[in-house]
Write a protein that holds these residues in place. Structure first.
Motif, short mmCIF file in Angstrom:
data_model
loop_
_atom_site.label_atom_id
_atom_site.label_comp_id
_atom_site.label_asym_id
_atom_site.label_seq_id
_atom_site.Cartn_x
_atom_site.Cartn_y
_atom_site.Cartn_z
N LEU A 117 0.83 -1.20 0.00
CA LEU A 117 0.00 0.00 0.00
C LEU A 117 0.87 1.26 0.00
CD1 LEU A 117 -2.80 1.27 0.20
CD2 LEU A 117 -2.65 1.10 2.69
N VAL A 118 1.92 1.26 0.82
CA VAL A 118 2.82 2.41 0.87
C VAL A 118 3.51 2.61 -0.49
CG1 VAL A 118 4.93 3.32 1.92
CG2 VAL A 118 3.19 2.26 3.35
N ARG A 119 3.91 1.50 -1.07
CA ARG A 119 4.59 1.58 -2.37
C ARG A 119 3.64 2.12 -3.44
NH1 ARG A 119 7.28 -3.53 -5.66
NH2 ARG A 119 7.98 -2.31 -7.47
N GLU A 120 2.42 1.62 -3.45
CA GLU A 120 1.46 2.09 -4.44
C GLU A 120 1.16 3.57 -4.27
OE1 GLU A 120 0.09 0.52 -7.02
OE2 GLU A 120 1.33 -1.24 -6.62
N LEU A 121 0.96 3.98 -3.01
CA LEU A 121 0.68 5.39 -2.77
C LEU A 121 1.87 6.27 -3.13
CD1 LEU A 121 -1.26 5.14 0.62
CD2 LEU A 121 -2.20 5.60 -1.65
N GLY A 122 3.09 5.79 -2.86
CA GLY A 122 4.28 6.58 -3.19
C GLY A 122 4.48 6.74 -4.69
N GLY A 123 4.13 5.72 -5.49
CA GLY A 123 4.31 5.79 -6.95
C GLY A 123 3.13 6.33 -7.69
N LEU A 124 2.09 6.76 -6.94
CA LEU A 124 0.87 7.24 -7.59
C LEU A 124 1.13 8.46 -8.48
CD1 LEU A 124 -2.13 6.74 -7.88
CD2 LEU A 124 -2.53 8.23 -5.90
N PRO A 125 1.87 9.47 -8.05
CA PRO A 125 2.10 10.63 -8.95
C PRO A 125 2.79 10.24 -10.26
CG PRO A 125 2.70 11.17 -6.69
CD PRO A 125 2.44 9.69 -6.72
N THR A 126 3.76 9.32 -10.15
CA THR A 126 4.46 8.89 -11.37
C THR A 126 3.52 8.17 -12.32
OG1 THR A 126 6.52 8.66 -10.13
CG2 THR A 126 6.40 7.57 -12.26
N ARG A 127 2.66 7.31 -11.75
CA ARG A 127 1.73 6.56 -12.59
C ARG A 127 0.69 7.49 -13.23
NH1 ARG A 127 2.00 3.02 -8.41
NH2 ARG A 127 -0.06 3.59 -7.65
N VAL A 128 0.25 8.47 -12.45
CA VAL A 128 -0.70 9.44 -13.01
C VAL A 128 -0.06 10.22 -14.16
CG1 VAL A 128 -1.99 11.55 -12.51
CG2 VAL A 128 -2.02 9.65 -10.88
N LYS A 129 1.21 10.59 -13.97
CA LYS A 129 1.92 11.31 -15.02
C LYS A 129 2.06 10.45 -16.28
CE LYS A 129 6.28 13.69 -15.99
NZ LYS A 129 7.62 14.06 -15.45
N ARG A 130 2.43 9.17 -16.07
CA ARG A 130 2.56 8.27 -17.22
C ARG A 130 1.21 8.06 -17.91
NH1 ARG A 130 6.44 3.54 -14.61
NH2 ARG A 130 8.37 4.79 -14.54
N TYR A 131 0.18 7.95 -17.09
CA TYR A 131 -1.17 7.75 -17.65
C TYR A 131 -1.56 8.94 -18.52
CZ TYR A 131 -6.24 7.47 -17.85
OH TYR A 131 -7.54 7.45 -18.29
N ARG A 132 -1.29 10.14 -18.02
CA ARG A 132 -1.62 11.33 -18.78
C ARG A 132 -0.79 11.42 -20.07
NH1 ARG A 132 -2.08 15.91 -13.96
NH2 ARG A 132 -4.12 15.19 -13.12
N GLU A 133 0.47 11.03 -19.98
CA GLU A 133 1.32 11.03 -21.17
C GLU A 133 0.80 10.04 -22.20
OE1 GLU A 133 5.23 10.24 -19.81
OE2 GLU A 133 5.65 12.31 -19.17
N ARG A 134 0.37 8.85 -21.73
CA ARG A 134 -0.19 7.86 -22.65
C ARG A 134 -1.47 8.37 -23.29
NH1 ARG A 134 1.01 4.01 -18.85
NH2 ARG A 134 -1.18 3.97 -18.17
N GLN A 135 -2.30 9.03 -22.48
CA GLN A 135 -3.53 9.58 -23.01
C GLN A 135 -3.23 10.64 -24.07
OE1 GLN A 135 -5.81 7.25 -22.05
NE2 GLN A 135 -7.25 8.92 -21.63
N ALA A 136 -2.24 11.50 -23.78
CA ALA A 136 -1.87 12.54 -24.75
C ALA A 136 -1.28 11.94 -26.02
CB ALA A 136 -0.87 13.51 -24.11
N GLN A 137 -0.47 10.89 -25.83
CA GLN A 137 0.13 10.23 -26.99
C GLN A 137 -0.93 9.56 -27.85
OE1 GLN A 137 3.08 7.32 -25.97
NE2 GLN A 137 3.63 6.91 -28.08
N ASP A 138 -1.88 8.89 -27.20
CA ASP A 138 -2.97 8.24 -27.96
C ASP A 138 -3.80 9.28 -28.70
OD1 ASP A 138 -2.11 5.84 -27.00
OD2 ASP A 138 -3.59 5.70 -25.39
N ALA A 139 -4.08 10.41 -28.02
CA ALA A 139 -4.85 11.46 -28.67
C ALA A 139 -4.08 12.04 -29.85
CB ALA A 139 -5.18 12.55 -27.66
#
Length: 397
Positions: free
Chosen positions: A61-83
């Motif tokens: 849980l700590v690991r997931e919460l700590g990496g959440l900003p990075t995953r959100v950033k990657r998710y947004r980058e993937r969304q932008a790339q797909d768009a």
């Protein structure tokens, strides 16, 4: 079937654990001064397993919460790339459909959303091409300026696109600079040499055209017929731009390759220059040598108009009659023979050749030549008929 196997395995595990718990009657003693705790071994094992599971869950849980900003950033980058990729595909389809305004708008949006150098280059160049297709050259140049800043200093795709579009706009100086940049990145690039060939042709630079044509022909980028046509045009341009006379013209002709001498347009131009300069004997040698290798009715017609000295006209007529054996149906050769015989006052032979020429092909020139000959023979009525026929053919064309 798989579910059934899992159920059987779980029941077997439960039975095994139960039997183990019944058999295992031991205990665990925990001594924590000043306390002393004695518990069943089975309970101790269960507590240890639960503790490990809880610690593992907390760690995850700590690991997931700590990496959440990075995953959100990657998710947004993937969304932008797909768009961006979706916009790129739509803009390409619009461009090939000829809907350039829509293509430029979609490509511009994809370009703004691009993050990688490849995506920036693809979408930026597509937007520039769309703007060029709409003749919005100012917007196209803005794209080029931005791409120069965002991409590497010498980007081959950008240089090639700039060269092609500037050449289409007839901005030859800018196209020359862009081609030089492309050749600096890839000196042997065939597409760049093709663009440079087009540029040199438009600049009327025959020396550069001949050099590039030779390079492209060696790499099979030009077929034989295309290369011959380009070389012929370049040689004619070179001949027209340099006033060669006498010995210079003869030396220029001697230095030409056998393939260039076989080009009918080049040979005809050289023959015309020799004839204009009063060097009919040189023109005769060139025509006879060329026709011995490759037949050309155009050269035969020029052969009959050479102003040769009287002592050479007999040989000229004999040579033309020799060609007639191999080309009896060539109307231009028959017309030439008629002219040569008429010039030597061989009226009967001239009449036969001109009538044979008309039997093969009726032309205004042949009718006019025959009419003139008939006038000399005092056959005015027949001459008038041929004059009328010549006039009708000339007017119909």
């Amino acid at each position: 079937m798989r579910i059934l196997v899992w159920l059987i395995a779980l029941f077997a595990l439960a039975v095994g654990v139960t039997l183990f718990a019944q058999v295992n009657t031991g205990y665990a003693l925990l001594f924590v001064p000043p306390w002393r705790v004695e518990i069943s071994l089975n309970v101790f094992i269960l507590l240890v397993l639960i503790t490990v599971a809880v610690l593992y869950a907390v760690t995850r849980l700590v690991r997931e919460l700590g990496g959440l900003p990075t995953r959100v950033k990657r998710y947004r980058e993937r969304q932008a790339q797909d768009a961006s990729m979706k916009l790129e595909r739509e803009s390409r389809i619009a461009f090939h459909e000829g809907r350039y305004q829509r293509a430029e708008r979609l490509a511009s949006e994809a370009y703004a959303a691009s993050r990688t150098a490849e995506a920036i280059a693809v979408n930026g160049l597509l937007a520039a091409r769309s703007a060029h297709a709409m003749r919005d050259y100012a917007k196209r140049d803005r794209y080029f300026s931005e791409l120069k800043q965002k991409l590497t200093p010498q980007h081959l795709a950008l240089a090639m696109t700039m060269a092609e579009l500037y050449l289409d706009e007839r901005r030859y100086a800018d196209a020359d600079i862009a081609i030089a940049e492309a050749r600096a990145v890839s000196p042997k690039l065939t597409a760049a040499m093709r663009l440079e060939l087009r540029l040199r042709q438009r600049e009327d630079n025959p020396q550069a055209v001949l050099r590039l044509c030779e390079q492209l022909a060696r790499t099979d980028a030009l077929d034989a017929a295309q290369a011959a046509r380009i070389r012929a045009q370049a040689l004619l341009s070179l001949l027209a731009s340099h006033a060669l006379a006498g010995r210079e013209l003869k030396n220029w002709w001697t230095k030409l390759s056998a393939d260039d001498k076989a080009l009918p347009q080049v040979t005809a131009a050289v023959v015309d220059q020799f004839s204009e300069q009063g060097a009919a004997q040189d023109a005769r040698v060139i025509i006879e040598d060329t026709l011995a290798k490759q037949w050309s009715s155009d050269l035969v017609e020029r052969y009959g108009r050479l102003d040769l000295p009287a002592e050479e006209r007999v040989g000229q007529l004999q040579q033309a009659e020799t060609w007639l054996v191999a080309h009896p149906e060539d109307s231009q050769l028959l017309l030439t023979l008629g002219r040569l015989c008429s010039a030597r006052s061989l009226w009967g032979k001239a009449l036969n050749y001109l009538e044979a020429c008309l039997a093969v092909e009726k032309t205004a020139v042949a009718h006019a030549e025959l009419a003139e000959l008939l006038e000399r023979l005092d056959r005015h009525d027949d001459a008038a008929k041929h004059y009328r026929a010549a006039l009708e053919l000339a007017l119909s064309r």
